[in-house]
Design an enzyme around this catalytic site. Structure first.
Site, short mmCIF file in Angstrom:
data_model
loop_
_atom_site.label_atom_id
_atom_site.label_comp_id
_atom_site.label_asym_id
_atom_site.label_seq_id
_atom_site.Cartn_x
_atom_site.Cartn_y
_atom_site.Cartn_z
N CYS A 1 -0.10 1.14 5.58
CA CYS A 1 0.66 1.61 4.41
C CYS A 1 -0.23 1.63 3.16
O CYS A 1 -0.08 2.49 2.31
CB CYS A 1 1.89 0.75 4.16
SG CYS A 1 2.12 -0.56 5.33
N THR A 2 -1.15 0.68 3.09
CA THR A 2 -2.09 0.66 1.96
C THR A 2 -2.97 1.90 2.01
O THR A 2 -3.18 2.59 1.01
CB THR A 2 -2.98 -0.60 2.04
OG1 THR A 2 -2.15 -1.74 2.08
CG2 THR A 2 -3.92 -0.68 0.85
#
Lengths: 179, 430
Positions: free
Chosen positions: B212-213
């Site tokens: 997600c980062t």
């Protein structure tokens, strides 16, 4: 000659030819045969002689995603359990932690994987994503934003997407369970 | 080398001269306080002249190892490496010259050592370790690994440990590894000491970032590079797999990462960083390689000559905080899937069905099995308790005779929730 070169043979077993079976294979056999699949999940093998590649479908019985069937592919390589299995969604779905290409944001599938974890941990993790989608770790930004700001609207959009309708200009796959 | 004037005058071959081995002979010509009981004085009485030693890898560690072995009196050295020489290797892989770029590492390294040290035969193989079989590996008395991947180490370890068990003769494995300023050397005596698989849990995974980062909140250049090859590449190229050795592929990833970094105002993307992240390249430091290779070759020398006790069994070197080493005995894992004593001989009535065999297993008091799942060693299913789809498809086997599914002397891999790992049954059909 040095004594370390001869291994003590306790019994005849050392004479038998030891099989060439990889540690990864045995570990997969162990993981698979000790899986406790809940009734909401089903597994299938495209090629039953290959235990390293299989599909998993999840049919949540509660939460936002109840009524849908969500399919994933699992790919395990020979470096398992040093490396985690590769898991990918095969449908286009509206979920904060799964992007439109099926990439799954689940910590134990990447940065938090450890060899002591097993297939059961991964499956429980996937199940959890459908019961409690997490808006804090977004992979599908719109869906996460939606969940964070308005749960009612998120719920509505999930239902729409699961029927194959469009949500904010994106069409999703119809994932409704066929009864 | 360190030859004085009088000996230089006597030399007949620029690669050899009288007294060349004087320093080694000082150790070998008389017994010392730490010699093993089996030690006998004189080079000719050690294993060195006929010891066949196999070096896996002819890279950073491999070059050092080959040089050290040749200069320590080993005469019959074999080397395997699948790689070819890259310009970036030349700063530390000193057996290679700019004109060798593109040639196989194993072959060039072997030529160099042979030309430099008289009386040493180096036999190269340019290819994968997996190309070779037990017949090849069993000719060696010592194997030294200078590898750069966990996968290759696991394969080598399992192969040599299994082979040692089969031969009833331990082929010691000396494994070296380096990562920047840190390194490790260990001695594995198959079935006696812990093996590589025993210590698998200790390994750190290579750094990865939450997906997600990468997808949403990149902050580092590495995030942009991972985004480009983990998320963008499969999207754009669908079925084509990224080839990390193909400069065109790396260039594409580099450009995609650069564009993304621009959007997020992140600096620091370079072609070499891209290559580093995609191929998980860890900076190699020549001195670390030299230290670890020296430790490995000292162990090989001590094992082959019995002139001093060998490492028992794990040495860690930490060069980033001064020079620090720590040696400890890594414990053997009793249920290790590779070296554990989990293989049992059983006699089985050849008329038994699979179901009868499973019942018998469950009643066997020393096995303590509840729901055993059975596969053959060559990966054929006999009966699996789960998942349901495999249980259903293997259920018809329950009625079949075991002798119709396996042959006398075959091994069955048994897993069960009551077993920490697995049990291997070597079945005699009677």
């Amino acid at each position: 000659m040095l004594k370390i070169w001869s291994i003590k043979k306790d019994n005849a077993q050392a004479e038998k030819k030891k099989p060439k079976v990889s540690a990864a294979q045995i570990r997969v056999q162990k993981d698979l045969t000790e899986l406790e699949l809940p009734s909401t999940m089903e597994m299938s093998f495209p090629d039953e002689s290959d235990l390293l590649n299989f599909n998993l479908s999840i049919e949540p019985d509660e939460g936002f995603y109840k009524g849908g069937v969500f399919r994933f592919t699992f790919n395990i390589n020979n470096n398992y359990p040093h490396e985690p299995p590769k898991v990918r969604g095969i449908q286009k779905i509206y979920h904060p932690n799964i992007d439109l290409d099926g990439n799954v944001c689940l910590n134990i599938l990447r940065e938090d994987w450890k060899p002591v974890l097993n297939l059961n941990s991964v499956i429980v993790g996937l199940q959890y994503l459908f019961l409690e989608p997490n808006a804090e770790d977004p992979l599908h930004k719109d869906a996460a934003e939606d969940l964070r700001t308005n749960r009612k609207s998120f719920e509505y959009n999930v239902k729409q997407s699961m029927r194959g309708r469009d949500v904010k200009g994106n069409y999703y796959d119809n994932v409704m369970a066929k009864n | 080398m360190a030859a004085d004037n009088s000996t230089t005058a006597m030399q007949t071959d620029s690669r050899d001269w009288a007294d060349r081995w004087r320093h080694i002979n000082k150790i070998l010509d008389r017994r010392g306080p730490f010699c093993d009981n089996s030690f006998r004085e004189g080079y000719e009485n050690t294993l060195l002249p006929q010891c066949k030693v196999l070096v896996i890898g002819a890279g950073g560690l491999g070059c050092e190892i080959l040089k050290n072995l040749a200069l320590s009196g080993f005469k019959d050295i074999h080397v395997i490496d699948m790689d070819t020489i890259d310009v970036s290797n030349l700063n530390r892989q000193f057996l290679f010259r700019p004109s060798d770029v593109g040639r196989p590492k194993a072959i060039v390294a072997a030529e160099f050592v042979k030309n430099r040290v008289a009386g040493v035969v180096v036999t190269p193989y340019h290819g994968k370790i997996q190309d070779k079989d037990d017949d090849y590996y069993k000719q060696f008395q010592i194997v030294i690994c200078g590898l750069d991947s966990v996968e290759a180490r696991r394969w080598m370890n399992a192969t040599i440990v299994n082979l040692s068990q089969e031969l009833g003769e331990a082929i010691p494995i000396i494994d070296g590894g380096t990562e920047g300023f840190k390194g490790q050397a260990r001695v594995i005596i198959p079935t006696v000491t812990s093996c590589y698989e025993c210590s698998l849990d200790m390994l750190n995974k290579p750094t990865t970032f939450p997906i997600c980062t990468i997808a949403n909140t990149p902050r580092l250049p590495e995030h942009c590079i991972e985004w480009a090859y983990v998320l963008e590449w499969p999207k754009v190229f669908k079925n084509e797999k990224l080839d990390t050795d193909d400069p065109k592929h790396i260039q594409w990833v580099f450009e995609a990462a650069l564009e993304r970094a621009r959007q997020f105002k992140i600096a620091g993307i370079t072609y070499s960083l891209t290559q580093g992240v995609v191929k998980n390249i860890i900076p190699a430091i020549a001195s670390t390689n030299a230290i670890i290779a020296a430790a490995c070759c000292n162990e090989a020398f001590k094992i082959a000559t019995t002139s001093a006790p060998y490492l028992d069994n794990y040495m860690m070197y930490t060069g980033n905080e001064g020079v620090y080493t720590y040696t400890f005995q890594h414990q053997k894992k009793p249920d290790c899937p590779v070296c554990g004593e989990n293989s049992v001989n059983v006699d089985v009535n050849k008329n038994w069905t699979v179901e009868e065999f499973i019942e018998w297993l469950k009643e066997k008091p020393d096995a303590q099995l509840k729901k055993p799942s059975l596969m053959t060693a060559d990966n054929k299913k006999i009966y699996l308790q789960a998942p349901p789809i495999l249980e259903r498809s293997t259920r018809p086997n329950l009625e079949k005779k075991l002798s119709s599914l396996i042959e006398d002397g075959d091994t069955i891999i048994v897993t069960d929730s009551t077993l920490p790992f697995s049990l291997q049954l070597v079945v005699s059909l009677i």
